[in-house]
Design a protein around this motif. Structure first.
Motif, PDB file in Angstrom:
ATOM      1  N   GLY A   9      31.736-115.310  -8.584  1.00 10.96           N
ATOM      2  CA  GLY A   9      30.406-115.526  -9.160  1.00 10.96           C
ATOM      3  C   GLY A   9      30.522-116.659 -10.158  1.00 10.96           C
ATOM      4  N   LEU A  10      30.300-117.884  -9.664  1.00  4.15           N
ATOM      5  CA  LEU A  10      30.599-119.060 -10.486  1.00  4.15           C
ATOM      6  C   LEU A  10      29.348-119.797 -10.939  1.00  4.15           C
ATOM      7  N   ALA A  11      28.312-119.031 -11.290  1.00  4.97           N
ATOM      8  CA  ALA A  11      27.197-119.640 -12.025  1.00  4.97           C
ATOM      9  C   ALA A  11      27.742-119.966 -13.424  1.00  4.97           C
ATOM     10  N   ASN A  32      33.238-117.941  -4.961  1.00  9.01           N
ATOM     11  CA  ASN A  32      31.796-117.798  -5.056  1.00  9.01           C
ATOM     12  C   ASN A  32      31.231-117.616  -3.652  1.00  9.01           C
ATOM     13  N   ARG A  33      30.145-116.836  -3.562  1.00  8.27           N
ATOM     14  CA  ARG A  33      29.517-116.604  -2.246  1.00  8.27           C
ATOM     15  C   ARG A  33      29.267-117.942  -1.549  1.00  8.27           C
ATOM     16  N   THR A  34      28.659-118.858  -2.266  1.00 10.85           N
ATOM     17  CA  THR A  34      28.442-120.203  -1.731  1.00 10.85           C
ATOM     18  C   THR A  34      29.625-121.069  -2.160  1.00 10.85           C
ATOM     19  N   ARG A  37      29.971-124.159  -4.834  1.00 10.44           N
ATOM     20  CA  ARG A  37      30.154-123.972  -6.273  1.00 10.44           C
ATOM     21  C   ARG A  37      31.641-123.916  -6.641  1.00 10.44           C
ATOM     22  N   MET A  73      31.137-111.819 -11.869  1.00  9.79           N
ATOM     23  CA  MET A  73      30.139-112.419 -12.768  1.00  9.79           C
ATOM     24  C   MET A  73      28.874-112.746 -11.975  1.00  9.79           C
ATOM     25  N   VAL A  74      28.211-111.695 -11.510  1.00  9.13           N
ATOM     26  CA  VAL A  74      26.960-111.919 -10.772  1.00  9.13           C
ATOM     27  C   VAL A  74      25.827-111.181 -11.480  1.00  9.13           C
ATOM     28  N   LYS A  75      24.627-111.373 -10.984  1.00  9.94           N
ATOM     29  CA  LYS A  75      23.473-110.734 -11.614  1.00  9.94           C
ATOM     30  C   LYS A  75      23.617-109.218 -11.622  1.00  9.94           C
ATOM     31  N   ALA A  79      23.108-107.004  -6.769  1.00  6.81           N
ATOM     32  CA  ALA A  79      24.145-107.997  -6.462  1.00  6.81           C
ATOM     33  C   ALA A  79      25.519-107.471  -6.864  1.00  6.81           C
ATOM     34  N   ALA A  82      26.678-104.999  -4.360  1.00  6.46           N
ATOM     35  CA  ALA A  82      27.039-105.675  -3.107  1.00  6.46           C
ATOM     36  C   ALA A  82      28.427-106.309  -3.226  1.00  6.46           C
ATOM     37  N   VAL A  83      28.680-106.950  -4.353  1.00  7.40           N
ATOM     38  CA  VAL A  83      29.973-107.627  -4.521  1.00  7.40           C
ATOM     39  C   VAL A  83      31.101-106.597  -4.654  1.00  7.40           C
TER      40      VAL A  83
END
Ligand code: 2AM
Length: 476
Positions: A9-11, A32-34, A37, A73-75, A79, A82-83
């Motif tokens: 989770g790399l926001a 990260n999912r995407t 990032r 580190m996700v919302k 989420a 899910a992670v």
């Protein structure tokens, strides 16, 4: 695997936490999912330390040294679940999953119990200080098992803010304790912000000071006992001029305060625990009220005080009184917050050290302040005080603030300037002090209409008065 810890989770928050870890010499797996990032992080910041980028969940897990330490580190919410479900099946007994998001502590308790069944450690970890803190040193509040802290603690302590050489990170307690304490931190933050905002409003509307002048007053306060990050940034905001209009910035901002919900959680939880956190509640309600445009519009026609708004002869003296009222109200708000922490600790069996919480909030977080040293000291003795208000240092401050505090609240009421934070704090203080409370009458009312019974001051037992009959008393 070679990485000592992994972040998925790399926001901004996750990215900054990963950079902070890498800058402190840890080998950090990043995912990260995407995947873009992940690549971007390594491209931009790869020179800061040793990153091990992974595109798939399996590669990510494989890159971690055992016992694996994996920070999510996700919302908060779906989420996170899910992670967790994505990674838990890939992990082995003894591995540690850390949730660094802003989860509700009840969710953390649920997740911890479920993962414990599967042999995994789950650490709900409060991280305070925003993006800047995540990068340069946050205040860190990990929950979870003591065993997980043995493996995780040194890593977290190495990246936390430091005050007097001590890291602003400690094991708070089992399961949801970390997220609970983070929640109360945010509730206290709401209360503190509201009190500062009321002080500004009084200086402006009663003392007649302009924002720039108030900024100066706050800078002066910030050199004294109110020294804190929140006072510091308030002075910056008040001193700022809007470039487009040349007017004070605070005058061009819409006066409807928003909230993300942790303050609300604090109050909801306090209601469930039966803890009177009136200062936090007033702060949450004040934000809520500010956003009710139609309600406020309709109320514009309502009458105010007949007395004209008099500026006190000595505005400087009033400013000093506001400082005292702010300090006294702040003591009350923090006392209420610590009451909630100790009540939560007792309810959930967390055995939280209240002084340690004060110690790790001295740096890295939004409410960081010199003041927290006093709270830490209050809990450092043998027997913890029932309430912070009676700690000798705070008791003396409250004694010295008495007249000023009352004068400010009375003046606010007389001149029609709302000061819900100051007023609620004073009411709480006086209610606790009162030898007798009208709660006795409330019990009488309840017994009258609902036969709810009451206890007596002079005898054991529960009683009911036969109100509709001869008003004799029966033992219930
Ligand atoms: P993304 O870059 O693929 O959107 C904040 O939203 C961070 O959490 C982002 O890094 C985002 O990944 C990640 N995130 C949000 N929801 C997610 C989910 N359901 N599964 C995995 N990652 C998620």
């Amino acid at each position: 695997g070679q990485a000592q810890i992994g972040v998925t989770g790399l926001a901004v928050m996750g990215r900054n936490l990963a950079r902070n870890l890498a800058r402190h010499g840890h080998v950090v797996a990043v995912h990260n999912r995407t995947a873009a990032r992940t690549r971007q992080l390594v491209e931009e910041f790869g020179h800061e330390g040793e990153f091990v980028p992974a595109e798939s969940a399996a590669d990510f897990v494989a890159s971690l040294r055992r016992p694996r330490r994996l920070v999510i580190m996700v919302k908060a919410g779906a989420a996170t679940d899910a992670v967790i479900e994505e990674f838990a099946p890939l992990l082995e007994s003894g591995d540690v999953i850390v949730d660094g998001g802003n989860a509700h502590f009840e969710d953390t308790r649920r997740r911890e119990a479920a993962l414990r069944e599967r042999g995994l450690h789950f650490v709900g970890c409060g991280i305070s200080g925003g993006e800047e803190g995540a990068l340069n040193g946050p205040s860190i509040m990990p929950g979870g098992s003591a065993e997980s802290y043995r493996s995780l603690g040194p890593l977290l302590e190495s990246i936390a803010a430091r005050v007097d050489g001590e890291p602003c990170c400690t094991h708070i307690g089992p399961d949801g304790a970390g997220h609970f304490v983070k929640m109360v931190h945010n509730g206290i933050e709401y209360a503190d912000m509201q009190l500062i905002a009321e002080a500004y409003d009084l200086l402006r509307r009663v003392a007649g000071y302009e924002p720039g002048r108030i900024a100066e007053v706050f800078r002066t306060w910030n050199r004294g006992r109110l020294d804190s990050y929140l006072i510091e940034i308030t002075a910056e905001v008040l001193g700022h001029t809007d470039a487009a209009t040349g007017r004070p910035f605070v005058d061009v901002v819409a006066d409807a305060a928003e909230q993300k919900g942790t303050g609300r959680w604090t109050v909801q939880t306090a209601l469930d625990l039966g803890v009177p956190v009136s200062g936090i509640a007033e702060a949450v309600f004040a934000r809520s009220l500010s956003g009710h445009g139609a309600l406020r519009e309709a109320a514009q026609q309502l009458p105010g005080p007949v007395r004209p708004e008099l500026h006190p002869d000595d505005a400087a003296q009033f400013a000093d009184q506001v400082e005292a009222a702010l300090y006294a109200s702040k003591i009350v708000a923090y006392a209420q917050g610590w009451h909630q922490i100790t009540a939560g600790s007792a309810e959930y069996g967390w055995d939280i050290d209240p002084g340690a919480v004060a110690a790790i909030w001295r740096g890295g977080c939004i409410i960081r302040a010199r003041f927290l040293d006093e709270i830490r000291a209050a809990y450092a003795g043998g027997k913890p005080p029932v309430t912070l208000l009676t700690d000798p240092t705070f008791r003396e401050a409250l004694e010295r603030a008495q007249n000023a505090w009352r004068h400010v609240v009375a003046t606010a009421a007389q001149l029609g300037v709302p000061a819900p934070g100051f007023s609620a704090a004073l009411a709480y203080y006086d209610a606790l002090r009162a030898e007798r409370l009208p709660a006795a009458l409330v019990q009488g009312q309840r017994d009258y209409f609902g036969a709810h019974t009451y206890r007596r001051t002079d005898r054991e037992g529960s009683f009911h008065t036969l109100w509709g009959q001869d008003r004799s008393e029966v033992e219930a």
